[in-house]
Every structure is written in C-alpha cells, then in structure tokens.
Write a protein that holds these residues in place. Structure first.
Motif: not given
Length: 231
Positions: A1-7, A67-69, A224-226, A229-231
């Motif tokens: 969703m455009g948010i860059p999380f620390a890996n 993130a996994k999805t 639901w938003a995720i 995005l998966k689709k």
C-alpha cells in the motif's frame, strides 16, 4: 500500500537506532500498525508525513501477515513498545538524555517517578503530558535541553505531525510510541504472553476495552484492501 517498512528483526532495528543515536543522526521513527496504514491511505497529508520518516516499523502482526501475502515478507513484527523498552534499558547503561511527551498528567507523573527509581542513570530532561495546545513552549524546552531521544506518546496522527514539524530542533531520535507510557506505568495492561505468542493482542485489548471496537473495525478493512492488492 505504498508504505516502505523496515526489513529487520526487532534486535536489528534497535541496534540500528542505537548507532544513529550515538552518531547524533537526526532520526524519525514511525511505528505503523494496520490502523495507521489505512489512515495514511485516506489522508494524503498524513501519508506525506509518514513517508518522511527514516524508519517505519511493522508494529503489528497484521502488517507482517500482509507483507507475506503480497510476497514481500518481513522477518517479524517490530513493536513500538518493545523498541521503547529496549531503548530505555540501553539509555540507562549509556546515561542518555530523554524527553517524554504525551499521555495523561497522572501517567506522565507516574512515568517520571518510575524512571527515577528503575532507570536512575537516564537523564530526564523534560516530561510533558499530552494536554497542551501550544507547541511553542514544548518545542523550546526540547531545543534547550537537546535530548538524545524524544518519545512522543500523543497517538497518531498528532505525534507524527508534531515530530515532522519539530524534529530538526535536536540531532536525536524522535519516535511516536502511542500508548507505551500507559503500558510502562501499568495504567494499561499489555496482553499476557499467551495472547502475544498467538498474535491475539488486538483481541485481548478489545476484550479488556470494548470501547476499542470502532477502532478495531479497521482490521477487516485492511485485510480486504490487501486481498484486493493480491489480485
């Protein structure tokens, strides 16, 4: 969703923050859960602020699962409270200067008392509750005291807005920590270990505080938003 999380793992994340504090690097940390991600998706100004952060940590199992999805896995959740607690212990060993901002007056009073007893080597250079209308005085105090860490516990979006506006006042770590002060002093109980291990902290909080229902409704919306995005 455009948010860059620390890996990073929790331990790796804390170590990186410690290095930046020692190097006196100005650092802005956002601890983002699904609620924050959804709010950012609906509020462009807040989203822009979040994206100026140096680090955005995955504060919630929902973020890790999402993130996994989406096939961009993260090692583990990096919670705001555990980051706060780790930095408190480290600051004690380093005699660091900390400014505490946020929570109710009774909570901030209990916090300063507990810090003085439990972490006597931490230099508390300021402690202000979240019930202030004028940022000017608070900002001036922070600038004059030059803390190594500023913990802001006024809840989103206010804490991130405050940090984004004032972070250049000191070359330290600025971090929004939500309800961490309340948990630290025992005003709010954290979920027992069983609930944490089974990633059900959100459900525990709902059971112990039914008023959170409206806030918790964002979780299915996030899922639901995720899914879309998966689709």
């Amino acid at each position: 969703m455009g948010i860059p999380f620390a890996n990073a793992t929790q331990q790796q994340f804390v170590r990186q923050l410690q290095k930046r504090i020692v190097a006196q690097q100005n650092t802005f940390v956002v601890t983002a859960n699904p609620e924050i991600v959804m709010y950012a998706a609906q509020n462009q100004k807040y989203r822009d602020i979040v994206l100026t952060a140096d680090y955005i940590s995955a504060d919630g199992i929902g973020i890790v699962q999402a993130a996994k999805t989406l096939h961009t896995p993260l090692p583990e959740r990096v919670t705001g409270y555990e980051t706060f607690a780790s930095l408190m212990s480290w600051s004690e060993s380093q005699s660091r200067k900390i400014y505490f901002l946020g929570a109710k007056p009774a909570v901030i009073a209990a916090l300063t008392k507990k810090v003085a007893t439990q972490y006597p080597h931490i230099q508390v250079v300021g402690a202000q509750d979240g019930y202030f209308n004028d940022d000017t005085k608070v900002a001036k105090t922070i600038q004059e005291s030059q803390p190594d860490i500023v913990f802001v516990a006024t809840g989103f979006p206010r804490q991130e807005q405050f940090i984004a506006q004032h972070r250049q006042l000191t070359n330290g770590l600025w971090m929004g920590v939500g309800g961490s002060f309340d948990v630290f002093v025992g005003a709010v109980k954290r979920a027992p270990e069983f609930w944490q291990k089974h990633h059900l902290e959100w459900f525990y909080r709902l059971l112990t505080d039914p008023k959170r229902l409206k806030r918790q409704l964002v979780i299915p919306k996030f899922m639901w938003a995720i899914h879309k995005l998966k689709k």
